[in-house]
Every structure is written in structure tokens, then in C-alpha cells.
Design a protein around this motif. Structure first.
Motif, PDB file in Angstrom:
ATOM      1  N   UNK A 130      -1.415  18.926  -5.051  1.00 32.19           N
ATOM      2  CA  UNK A 130      -0.898  19.087  -3.700  1.00 32.19           C
ATOM      3  C   UNK A 130      -1.780  18.457  -2.618  1.00 32.19           C
ATOM      4  N   UNK A 131      -3.105  18.706  -2.581  1.00 30.50           N
ATOM      5  CA  UNK A 131      -3.924  18.077  -1.520  1.00 30.50           C
ATOM      6  C   UNK A 131      -3.891  16.551  -1.569  1.00 30.50           C
ATOM      7  N   UNK A 132      -3.943  15.976  -2.806  1.00 30.30           N
ATOM      8  CA  UNK A 132      -3.898  14.524  -2.939  1.00 30.30           C
ATOM      9  C   UNK A 132      -2.539  13.985  -2.493  1.00 30.30           C
ATOM     10  N   UNK A 133      -1.457  14.674  -2.867  1.00 30.31           N
ATOM     11  CA  UNK A 133      -0.126  14.238  -2.474  1.00 30.31           C
ATOM     12  C   UNK A 133       0.039  14.266  -0.953  1.00 30.31           C
ATOM     13  N   UNK A 134      -0.510  15.313  -0.340  1.00 28.46           N
ATOM     14  CA  UNK A 134      -0.422  15.425   1.118  1.00 28.46           C
ATOM     15  C   UNK A 134      -1.186  14.288   1.797  1.00 28.46           C
ATOM     16  N   UNK A 135      -2.371  13.956   1.273  1.00 34.54           N
ATOM     17  CA  UNK A 135      -3.158  12.852   1.816  1.00 34.54           C
ATOM     18  C   UNK A 135      -2.426  11.529   1.643  1.00 34.54           C
ATOM     19  N   UNK A 136      -1.861  11.293   0.463  1.00 35.06           N
ATOM     20  CA  UNK A 136      -1.138  10.049   0.209  1.00 35.06           C
ATOM     21  C   UNK A 136       0.083   9.916   1.117  1.00 35.06           C
ATOM     22  N   UNK A 137       0.761  11.034   1.358  1.00 33.77           N
ATOM     23  CA  UNK A 137       1.908  11.012   2.267  1.00 33.77           C
ATOM     24  C   UNK A 137       1.474  10.627   3.669  1.00 33.77           C
TER      25      UNK A 137
ATOM     26  N   UNK B 162       0.821  -1.229   0.000  1.00 28.18           N
ATOM     27  CA  UNK B 162       0.000   0.000   0.000  1.00 28.18           C
ATOM     28  C   UNK B 162       0.847   1.269   0.000  1.00 28.18           C
ATOM     29  N   UNK B 163       2.013   1.250   0.673  1.00 32.06           N
ATOM     30  CA  UNK B 163       2.890   2.424   0.661  1.00 32.06           C
ATOM     31  C   UNK B 163       3.320   2.740  -0.770  1.00 32.06           C
ATOM     32  N   UNK B 164       3.706   1.704  -1.516  1.00 23.67           N
ATOM     33  CA  UNK B 164       4.100   1.893  -2.910  1.00 23.67           C
ATOM     34  C   UNK B 164       2.927   2.411  -3.731  1.00 23.67           C
ATOM     35  N   UNK B 165       1.725   1.915  -3.449  1.00 22.91           N
ATOM     36  CA  UNK B 165       0.539   2.401  -4.160  1.00 22.91           C
ATOM     37  C   UNK B 165       0.315   3.889  -3.943  1.00 22.91           C
ATOM     38  N   UNK B 166       0.459   4.355  -2.711  1.00 24.18           N
ATOM     39  CA  UNK B 166       0.303   5.788  -2.436  1.00 24.18           C
ATOM     40  C   UNK B 166       1.404   6.599  -3.122  1.00 24.18           C
ATOM     41  N   UNK B 167       2.617   6.025  -3.185  1.00 25.05           N
ATOM     42  CA  UNK B 167       3.701   6.712  -3.875  1.00 25.05           C
ATOM     43  C   UNK B 167       3.423   6.875  -5.359  1.00 25.05           C
TER      44      UNK B 167
END
Length: 294
Positions: free
Chosen positions: A38-45, A24-29
Motif C-alpha cells: 500500500x505505501x509503495x502503491x500510494x507513492x507510485x500513484x 515513466x507513468x507506465x513504469x510506476x504502474x
């Protein structure tokens, strides 16, 4: 036989845990890479960091399951916050250090982000998960190589700046193993650094980080790690259920004029910074002498 059986079981559990949390970490990456919003990247982080927290929590459980009688001695963490920005420096003894640091600090500060050698990028599950967590991968060059290829000079600083730029929106702990390699008695003997339990600290790596985001760090967390009864092979001792005692001593250092400056162009400041780091390491060596004497 029981020790080797525990080794196989615990190593298998760690591998399964790492694979389970890495996917899942790789999926968010990949989501951050494909949709640079930016908002999506912040959520994924944030979600990737939660899975890293889960990884650390399960590893902590495995450590206790296999080593039920291990004694933890932890000091100096009272003033830390989950929503702060920190630079952590630590001595480095084995792979156990990463499990211990994540276990001890996972509920006290933002999940640690380690500076990694570029070769680790190609380790299955681990490398890509660390990439997805925005951990910096460093490619170090020897002085001789830089003399032959001066165009490579300063690339590590630029890599650090790019990596640290990703940490400005999310509370982060950046970890730097100042010695640059794991401690062994042979390395200590050949280094002639004058320390009994440490190698010579390298000021360049920590200077890169401070140059990139020193004004954002609230404090420097100086960590001293020790495994007094299992000094030779602590990682093997953990996996075999033979770890007796884990010592984690923390000092909170200020980010002030002693550590902020132009390390790469101001030679007087560079000498002062190296002196400051040498004093920190000398005190750490004294702390380790005290731990081992008891």
C-alpha cells in the motif's frame, strides 16, 4: 501553408510530449502491479499523477505557443481545492476538451481521471499510460446485446466500483462525459433531444460513479466548454494556430439527496435523478446559447 506547417509541428510536439511522459507513468504502474504494498502503491500513484501534471503543463505551453492570441474566458473556479474529491461532468466537443480541462484545472484540483472506451487501451503510449493512472476502461453493451446475454448485465457497475476503489486513498477528480460521445451537428439533429448545443445526457454512467463513491465526493463540478469561433473542428484549429477563444464556465453542485440513491433498484429515485440531470443539461444549453450569441 503556414497553418499546415504549424499543424505538423504542434502535432509532433504533442506526440513527443505524450510519449515522454507516458514511459515513466507506465513504469510506476508496473511497480504497483509487481509490488502490491500500500505505501509503495500510494507513492507510485502520486508520482504518476505528477507526470500527468507535467504532460498537461507542456500541452498548455504548446497550445499557447501555437495560438499566442487565444482568448481564455474562465469562470467559477474560486472554491476548488487540490486535496478534494470531485466528480466532474462536462459537455464533449472534441479531443481538445481533454487538453483544455487538464490545462485549466491542473493547479486547482487533483488531476482528472477520465472514463475511457476500452478500445483506447490499445492506443500506443496513451492507452497503457491511462491504465497505469488507474483510469477506468468501460466496455458498454447495447440493450439488445444484454437481452441476449443477461449475464453481462451490471458488469460496468462492477468495473466502476473496482476502479473507484483505487481512488479512495488519493484525492481524485473523476470525469464523466455525460453525453457518451462527441457533439456534432448531425448527432444533435438525429438525437431529437431538444437541445441546441448538446446531445441527450445519459444518466447511467454518472449513476455508476455516484453508486461507487458518491459519499466521498465533496462536490460535482459542472463544466460548460465552448469554442465559439471554432465550433466545427476545434482540435484542428488548435493545432493549426487558428483557435480564437476558449470558454470554460464552472458551476459547483452539491452532492445531496438529489444525486445519492439506488439508481438501479429504486425506480422513483431513478426518475428523479434523470429529471435532475435533464435540468442541469437544460441550463447548460442556455449557457451555451448565451456564449454563442455574444
Amino acid at each position: 501553408m503556414l497553418g499546415y506547417l504549424l499543424f505538423i509541428i504542434s502535432a509532433s510536439l504533442v506526440i513527443i510530449n505524450t510519449a515522454f511522459c507516458s514511459i515513466p507513468i507506465l513504469g510506476f504502474g508496473l511497480l504497483k502491479l509487481l509490488f502490491p504494498v500500500r505505501p509503495l502503491q500510494k507513492l507510485c500513484t502520486a508520482l504518476a499523477n505528477r507526470f500527468m501534471w507535467l504532460w498537461a503543463t507542456i500541452n498548455h505551453g504548446i497550445l499557447h505557443l501555437v495560438n499566442p492570441k487565444v482568448e481564455w474566458q474562465i469562470e467559477g473556479m474560486e472554491s476548488l481545492r487540490k486535496d478534494g474529491w470531485y466528480l466532474m461532468i462536462s459537455n464533449h466537443l472534441s479531443w481538445t476538451d481533454i487538453v483544455v480541462l487538464c490545462s485549466v484545472f491542473k493547479d486547482r484540483i487533483p488531476m482528472p481521471k477520465f472514463f475511457l472506451k476500452q478500445q483506447l487501451l490499445y492506443v500506443p503510449f496513451v492507452g497503457m499510460a491511462c491504465w497505469a493512472l488507474d483510469m477506468p476502461f468501460m466496455k458498454r453493451y447495447s440493450r439488445e446485446y444484454l437481452i441476449r446475454h443477461p449475464e453481462k448485465r451490471g458488469q460496468d457497475l462492477e468495473t466502476t466500483r473496482r476502479s473507484c476503489a483505487k481512488f479512495k486513498d488519493t484525492p481524485t477528480t473523476v470525469v464523466n462525459y455525460v453525453e457518451g460521445t462527441r457533439f456534432t451537428a448531425q448527432k444533435q439533429k438525429s438525437s431529437r433531444a431538444g437541445y441546441q448545443y448538446l446531445l441527450q445526457p445519459k444518466s447511467g454512467g454518472i449513476a455508476y460513479t455516484l453508486a461507487a463513491m458518491g459519499d466521498q465526493f465533496e462536490n460535482i463540478i459542472d463544466v460548460t466548454l465552448a469554442y465559439p469561433e471554432n465550433t466545427d473542428q476545434p482540435f484542428k484549429a488548435v493545432l493549426m494556430g487558428k483557435m480564437k477563444r476558449i470558454v470554460v464556465k464552472v458551476r459547483i453542485l452539491p452532492v445531496d439527496e438529489k444525486v445519492l440513491g439506488d439508481y438501479f433498484n429504486d425506480k422513483p429515485y431513478k426518475r428523479e435523478f434523470q429529471q435532475w440531470l435533464g435540468e442541469v443539461w437544460q441550463q447548460k444549453d442556455e449557457t451555451l446559447k448565451d456564449i454563442h450569441s455574444k
